[in-house]
Scaffold this motif. Structure first.
Motif, PDB file in Angstrom:
ATOM      1  N   LYS A  20      32.842  16.340 -45.660  1.00  0.00           N
ATOM      2  CA  LYS A  20      32.373  16.035 -47.017  1.00  0.00           C
ATOM      3  C   LYS A  20      30.913  15.601 -46.995  1.00  0.00           C
ATOM      4  N   ALA A  21      30.556  14.767 -46.033  1.00  0.00           N
ATOM      5  CA  ALA A  21      29.168  14.300 -45.932  1.00  0.00           C
ATOM      6  C   ALA A  21      28.226  15.461 -45.637  1.00  0.00           C
ATOM      7  N   CYS A  24      27.777  17.483 -48.828  1.00  0.00           N
ATOM      8  CA  CYS A  24      26.897  16.753 -49.762  1.00  0.00           C
ATOM      9  C   CYS A  24      25.441  16.834 -49.315  1.00  0.00           C
TER      10      CYS A  24
END
Length: 110
Positions: A20-21, A24
Motif C-alpha cells: 500500500k505504501a 501511494c
C-alpha cells in the motif's frame, strides 16, 4: 494459534502495508511529475517584465498576489513568489519602502 502462525500473520500484514505504501508513493510521484509538466507556459502567452514602484501599504506578499492574479499561467503561488524573489536578489523584501523599485515578470495572453 501457534507462535509461528502469529509471526506469519504479522509478516503478511507488513507485506500488505508495504505494498500500500509503495502504491501511494508511486501515485504521489506521478502526481508531482504531472503537475511539473503542466506548469509550462501556455503557447498563446508572452513574458512581460516591468519595473514596479512600491506604494505606501504594499507588502511583498500583496505585490506577488496582485501580479500572480494577472499572470496567464496558473502557477502555484509559492513557485511564482520564488521566481519573483530571484528577480529581486539583494532587496530586503520584508522591509519594502515606498518609492523603491522592483522587477516584476508575468505572462500575458497574446
Amino acid at each position: 494459534m501457534t507462535f509461528r502462525e502469529k509471526v506469519a500473520q504479522a509478516r503478511a500484514r507488513q507485506k500488505r502495508a508495504l505494498k500500500k505504501a509503495a502504491i501511494c508513493a508511486a501515485l504521489v510521484g506521478i502526481a508531482a511529475i504531472s503537475i511539473g509538466l503542466t506548469s509550462r507556459p501556455a503557447a498563446d502567452t508572452h513574458l512581460v517584465e516591468i519595473t514596479y514602484t512600491v506604494k505606501p501599504g504594499d507588502t511583498w506578499w500583496s505585490i506577488v498576489e496582485h501580479f500572480r492574479d494577472m499572470d496567464a499561467d496558473d502557477r502555484y503561488i509559492f513557485d511564482y513568489k520564488h521566481e519573483m524573489e530571484q528577480l529581486n536578489k539583494g532587496v530586503d523584501l520584508g522591509n519594502l519602502m515606498p518609492g523603491q523599485t522592483l522587477r516584476i515578470q508575468y505572462r500575458a495572453k497574446n
